[in-house]
Design a protein around this motif. Structure first.
Motif, PDB file in Angstrom:
ATOM      1  N   PRO A  36       0.813  -1.052   0.056  1.00  0.00           N
ATOM      2  CA  PRO A  36       0.142  -0.096  -0.141  1.00  0.00           C
ATOM      3  C   PRO A  36       0.832   1.185  -0.003  1.00  0.00           C
ATOM      4  CG  PRO A  36      -0.156  -1.288   1.938  1.00  0.00           C
ATOM      5  CD  PRO A  36       0.546  -2.064   1.221  1.00  0.00           C
ATOM      6  N   ASN A  37       2.039   1.157   0.645  1.00  0.00           N
ATOM      7  CA  ASN A  37       2.857   2.388   0.984  1.00  0.00           C
ATOM      8  C   ASN A  37       3.752   2.644  -0.567  1.00  0.00           C
ATOM      9  OD1 ASN A  37       1.766   3.006   3.410  1.00  0.00           O
ATOM     10  ND2 ASN A  37       3.496   1.673   4.339  1.00  0.00           N
ATOM     11  N   LEU A  38       3.689   1.865  -1.502  1.00  0.00           N
ATOM     12  CA  LEU A  38       4.591   1.640  -2.488  1.00  0.00           C
ATOM     13  C   LEU A  38       3.818   1.722  -3.789  1.00  0.00           C
ATOM     14  CD1 LEU A  38       7.275  -0.635  -1.525  1.00  0.00           C
ATOM     15  CD2 LEU A  38       7.425   1.602  -1.212  1.00  0.00           C
ATOM     16  N   ALA A  39       3.003   1.632  -4.017  1.00  0.00           N
ATOM     17  CA  ALA A  39       1.809   1.331  -5.311  1.00  0.00           C
ATOM     18  C   ALA A  39       1.837   2.498  -6.020  1.00  0.00           C
ATOM     19  CB  ALA A  39       0.756   1.029  -4.906  1.00  0.00           C
ATOM     20  N   SER A  40       2.239   3.728  -5.559  1.00  0.00           N
ATOM     21  CA  SER A  40       2.038   4.872  -6.414  1.00  0.00           C
ATOM     22  C   SER A  40       3.632   5.351  -6.999  1.00  0.00           C
ATOM     23  CB  SER A  40       1.748   6.124  -5.452  1.00  0.00           C
ATOM     24  OG  SER A  40       2.694   6.364  -4.324  1.00  0.00           O
ATOM     25  N   ILE A  41       4.808   4.726  -6.608  1.00  0.00           N
ATOM     26  CA  ILE A  41       5.964   4.666  -7.059  1.00  0.00           C
ATOM     27  C   ILE A  41       5.915   4.477  -8.804  1.00  0.00           C
ATOM     28  CG2 ILE A  41       8.492   4.478  -6.887  1.00  0.00           C
ATOM     29  CD1 ILE A  41       7.715   3.778  -4.061  1.00  0.00           C
ATOM     30  N   ASP A  95      16.109  -3.957 -11.364  1.00  0.00           N
ATOM     31  CA  ASP A  95      14.279  -3.419 -11.455  1.00  0.00           C
ATOM     32  C   ASP A  95      13.580  -4.505 -11.549  1.00  0.00           C
ATOM     33  OD1 ASP A  95      14.851  -0.375 -13.044  1.00  0.00           O
ATOM     34  OD2 ASP A  95      16.405  -1.860 -13.779  1.00  0.00           O
ATOM     35  N   PHE A  96      14.072  -5.659 -11.552  1.00  0.00           N
ATOM     36  CA  PHE A  96      13.407  -6.852 -11.456  1.00  0.00           C
ATOM     37  C   PHE A  96      13.923  -7.925 -10.600  1.00  0.00           C
ATOM     38  CE2 PHE A  96      12.556  -5.124 -15.829  1.00  0.00           C
ATOM     39  CZ  PHE A  96      11.045  -4.882 -15.505  1.00  0.00           C
ATOM     40  N   ALA A 119       9.273  -6.688  -0.450  1.00  0.00           N
ATOM     41  CA  ALA A 119       8.725  -5.805  -1.335  1.00  0.00           C
ATOM     42  C   ALA A 119       8.745  -4.401  -0.779  1.00  0.00           C
ATOM     43  CB  ALA A 119       7.173  -6.122  -1.549  1.00  0.00           C
ATOM     44  N   GLU A 120       8.594  -4.282   0.708  1.00  0.00           N
ATOM     45  CA  GLU A 120       8.362  -3.056   1.453  1.00  0.00           C
ATOM     46  C   GLU A 120       9.744  -2.528   1.901  1.00  0.00           C
ATOM     47  OE1 GLU A 120       5.781  -3.759   4.878  1.00  0.00           O
ATOM     48  OE2 GLU A 120       4.232  -4.191   3.456  1.00  0.00           O
ATOM     49  N   GLN A 121      10.668  -3.457   2.219  1.00  0.00           N
ATOM     50  CA  GLN A 121      12.094  -2.995   2.578  1.00  0.00           C
ATOM     51  C   GLN A 121      12.996  -2.608   1.499  1.00  0.00           C
ATOM     52  OE1 GLN A 121      13.002  -2.372   5.790  1.00  0.00           O
ATOM     53  NE2 GLN A 121      10.905  -2.720   6.297  1.00  0.00           N
ATOM     54  N   ALA A 122      12.778  -3.209   0.574  1.00  0.00           N
ATOM     55  CA  ALA A 122      13.626  -2.879  -0.918  1.00  0.00           C
ATOM     56  C   ALA A 122      12.915  -2.137  -1.796  1.00  0.00           C
ATOM     57  CB  ALA A 122      14.047  -4.082  -1.487  1.00  0.00           C
ATOM     58  N   GLY A 123      11.644  -1.810  -1.768  1.00  0.00           N
ATOM     59  CA  GLY A 123      11.040  -0.774  -2.457  1.00  0.00           C
ATOM     60  C   GLY A 123      10.380  -1.480  -3.657  1.00  0.00           C
ATOM     61  N   PHE A 124       9.823  -2.402  -3.599  1.00  0.00           N
ATOM     62  CA  PHE A 124       9.227  -3.048  -4.960  1.00  0.00           C
ATOM     63  C   PHE A 124       7.825  -2.654  -4.871  1.00  0.00           C
ATOM     64  CE2 PHE A 124      13.159  -5.286  -5.094  1.00  0.00           C
ATOM     65  CZ  PHE A 124      13.560  -5.153  -6.447  1.00  0.00           C
ATOM     66  N   PRO A 125       7.056  -1.716  -5.792  1.00  0.00           N
ATOM     67  CA  PRO A 125       5.576  -1.545  -5.945  1.00  0.00           C
ATOM     68  C   PRO A 125       4.816  -2.553  -6.374  1.00  0.00           C
ATOM     69  CG  PRO A 125       6.727  -0.115  -7.451  1.00  0.00           C
ATOM     70  CD  PRO A 125       7.724  -1.012  -6.776  1.00  0.00           C
ATOM     71  N   PHE A 160       9.215  -9.671  -8.252  1.00  0.00           N
ATOM     72  CA  PHE A 160       9.304  -8.239  -7.789  1.00  0.00           C
ATOM     73  C   PHE A 160       9.692  -7.372  -8.727  1.00  0.00           C
ATOM     74  CE2 PHE A 160      10.066 -10.994  -4.018  1.00  0.00           C
ATOM     75  CZ  PHE A 160       9.381 -10.432  -3.192  1.00  0.00           C
ATOM     76  N   SER A 161       8.950  -6.219  -8.956  1.00  0.00           N
ATOM     77  CA  SER A 161       9.177  -5.369 -10.125  1.00  0.00           C
ATOM     78  C   SER A 161       8.955  -3.824  -9.444  1.00  0.00           C
ATOM     79  CB  SER A 161       7.930  -5.840 -11.298  1.00  0.00           C
ATOM     80  OG  SER A 161       8.093  -4.825 -12.331  1.00  0.00           O
ATOM     81  N   ARG A 162       9.640  -2.993 -10.421  1.00  0.00           N
ATOM     82  CA  ARG A 162       9.564  -1.636 -10.295  1.00  0.00           C
ATOM     83  C   ARG A 162       8.810  -0.948 -11.323  1.00  0.00           C
ATOM     84  NH1 ARG A 162      12.932  -0.561  -6.133  1.00  0.00           N
ATOM     85  NH2 ARG A 162      15.020  -2.050  -5.962  1.00  0.00           N
ATOM     86  N   HIS A 163       8.233  -1.915 -12.182  1.00  0.00           N
ATOM     87  CA  HIS A 163       7.103  -1.393 -13.267  1.00  0.00           C
ATOM     88  C   HIS A 163       6.082  -2.047 -13.023  1.00  0.00           C
ATOM     89  CE1 HIS A 163      10.738   0.601 -15.596  1.00  0.00           C
ATOM     90  NE2 HIS A 163      11.371  -0.322 -14.998  1.00  0.00           N
ATOM     91  N   PRO A 164       4.954  -1.443 -13.464  1.00  0.00           N
ATOM     92  CA  PRO A 164       3.805  -2.353 -13.525  1.00  0.00           C
ATOM     93  C   PRO A 164       3.565  -3.520 -14.003  1.00  0.00           C
ATOM     94  CG  PRO A 164       3.277   0.060 -14.144  1.00  0.00           C
ATOM     95  CD  PRO A 164       4.839  -0.240 -14.171  1.00  0.00           C
ATOM     96  N   ILE A 165       3.092  -4.618 -13.485  1.00  0.00           N
ATOM     97  CA  ILE A 165       2.542  -5.813 -13.968  1.00  0.00           C
ATOM     98  C   ILE A 165       1.259  -5.713 -14.666  1.00  0.00           C
ATOM     99  CG2 ILE A 165       2.427  -8.338 -13.154  1.00  0.00           C
ATOM    100  CD1 ILE A 165       4.335  -7.939 -10.819  1.00  0.00           C
ATOM    101  N   LEU A 166       1.443  -6.248 -15.764  1.00  0.00           N
ATOM    102  CA  LEU A 166       0.211  -6.176 -16.655  1.00  0.00           C
ATOM    103  C   LEU A 166      -0.529  -7.814 -16.334  1.00  0.00           C
ATOM    104  CD1 LEU A 166       1.361  -4.565 -19.917  1.00  0.00           C
ATOM    105  CD2 LEU A 166      -0.040  -3.586 -18.116  1.00  0.00           C
ATOM    106  N   SER A 167       0.143  -8.579 -16.370  1.00  0.00           N
ATOM    107  CA  SER A 167      -0.437 -10.063 -16.228  1.00  0.00           C
ATOM    108  C   SER A 167       0.566 -10.997 -15.544  1.00  0.00           C
ATOM    109  CB  SER A 167      -1.292 -10.381 -17.420  1.00  0.00           C
ATOM    110  OG  SER A 167      -0.002 -10.726 -18.450  1.00  0.00           O
ATOM    111  N   GLN A 168      -0.158 -11.991 -15.034  1.00  0.00           N
ATOM    112  CA  GLN A 168       0.673 -13.376 -14.573  1.00  0.00           C
ATOM    113  C   GLN A 168      -0.187 -14.302 -14.870  1.00  0.00           C
ATOM    114  OE1 GLN A 168       2.577 -15.170 -10.624  1.00  0.00           O
ATOM    115  NE2 GLN A 168       0.853 -14.145 -10.516  1.00  0.00           N
ATOM    116  N   ASP A 169       0.539 -15.433 -15.478  1.00  0.00           N
ATOM    117  CA  ASP A 169      -0.122 -16.698 -15.952  1.00  0.00           C
ATOM    118  C   ASP A 169       0.759 -17.904 -15.201  1.00  0.00           C
ATOM    119  OD1 ASP A 169      -2.305 -16.272 -17.727  1.00  0.00           O
ATOM    120  OD2 ASP A 169      -0.680 -15.532 -19.197  1.00  0.00           O
ATOM    121  N   VAL A 170       0.156 -18.629 -14.734  1.00  0.00           N
ATOM    122  CA  VAL A 170       0.915 -19.559 -13.838  1.00  0.00           C
ATOM    123  C   VAL A 170       0.660 -21.221 -14.204  1.00  0.00           C
ATOM    124  CG1 VAL A 170       1.205 -20.711 -11.340  1.00  0.00           C
ATOM    125  CG2 VAL A 170       1.013 -18.278 -11.807  1.00  0.00           C
TER     126      VAL A 170
END
Length: 340
Positions: A36-41, A95-96, A119-125, A160-170
């Motif tokens: 929640p604290n990183l989603a806007s980065i 970055d990833f 995610a929170e400590q290393a700053g991945f939104p 973990f990503s610093r860029h928006p994740i569009l999708s994930q298929d598993v």
């Protein structure tokens, strides 16, 4: 009749116990998570050649070299190793980051949510998670007292990503045919994550894997399964990375002193992948075991038609020569560029 009654008397509690152990701790199989604290980065670096870095790291649920020996000795021990892992990530600022063997809520690591912690400590939104182990209780190691066994597990692999994740298929990979059905019911679900990232308005795709560790025939089957699935869909990820648990046939070695029971000989997993991908590092850049590396199990593979490799190396997992590694694997950092 009496014999049948006695059999039922002794077996029913055991069956009920096993049934309870096999119950999942969570209904989720995979999810995309934004702290929640990183989603806007949003990343700000842009140029004609989009340069980015990728790290793969099997963190062994932050149990250091004690991985798979049972429950970690203390919560502080897990936290200390987690902080060492995060220190390495923050030092190189990938970055990833692709992480294998990460616990979300597990008895063996004192129910610390390692995904949220990193995610929170290393700053991945943005984080894409695939659940690999989801059981009320894993009675392993069998020879250990109950309080030292793995116990309840909710674990997986996370991207973990610093860029928006569009999708994930598993995609769930086949389990070993060499082992019993009961063993496989408790055994880890090996997963393949296909992740699409929005990098400066252009998609880039990643395949994140953690292949079978102990049975090379199953590992080869998993590789074929993934290649067949992706070929049918007419899509191959730009980068394929993770813990492959395979060594190159060039090494001409089948057994290693730290795992004498594992046979690495004549494994065709990597040659199958090398038909499509190129390795970012020579096979002599070892990643395992972290304290005395003697083989390479971790890889960053890429498609030459899509990307330009700028640099790649195996990283030290700690800033101190005397400090024990926080995992039994060493991380790899690769830097790529591509036209926008």
């Amino acid at each position: 009749m009496k014999i049948l009654f006695l059999i039922l008397l002794f077996t029913t509690p055991l069956l009920l116990l096993v049934s309870w152990m096999l119950l999942p701790r969570s209904t989720a199989t995979h999810f995309i998570y934004s702290p929640p604290n990183l989603a806007s980065i949003e990343p700000t670096h842009k140029n004609k050649l989009s340069r980015f870095s990728v790290m793969t790291y099997n963190i062994a649920f932050s149990a250091g070299l004690k991985n798979l020996k049972g429950k970690a000795p203390s919560s502080l021990y897990i936290q200390d190793n987690l902080n060492k892992i995060i220190e390495t990530v923050k030092r190189y600022k990938p970055d990833f980051l692709a992480v294998q063997e990460i616990d979300i809520r597990s008895n063996r690591s004192y129910n610390i949510d390692q995904v949220a912690w990193i995610a929170e400590q290393a700053g991945f939104p943005y984080v894409a998670v695939a659940i690999t182990w989801n059981k009320k209780w894993i009675p392993y190691p069998l020879h250990q007292p109950i309080h030292k066994q793995f116990g309840g597990i909710l674990a997986g692999q996370a991207f973990f990503s610093r860029h928006p994740i569009l999708s994930q298929d598993v995609y769930t990979l086949p389990k070993p045919k060499e082992t019993s059905w009961l063993y496989n019911r408790f055994y880890i679900n090996r997963q393949f994550q296909f992740i699409t990232i929005n990098m400066h308005g252009t998609p880039i795709t990643f395949g994140h894997v953690h292949f079978e560790a102990f049975h090379k025939k199953t590992r080869q089957l998993q590789v074929k399964h993934i290649l067949h699935t992706l070929d049918q869909q007419n899509t191959m990820p730009d980068i394929l990375l993770g813990d492959f648990n395979a060594i190159s046939p060039d090494l001409k070695q089948a057994h290693f002193p730290d795992e004498p029971e594992v046979d690495y000989g004549d494994d065709m997993s990597l040659p199958l992948l090398f038909k499509t991908y190129k390795a970012s590092l020579p096979n002599t850049n070892y990643t395992f075991p972290a304290d005395t590396p003697n083989r390479k199990l971790d890889y960053v593979l890429y498609r030459k038609t899509k990307l330009l490799l700028n640099s790649s190396r195996v990283l030290s997992s700690t800033t101190s020569d005397t400090s024990p590694p926080p995992s039994d694997h060493l991380p790899i950092l690769s830097v790529f560029s591509r036209p926008l």
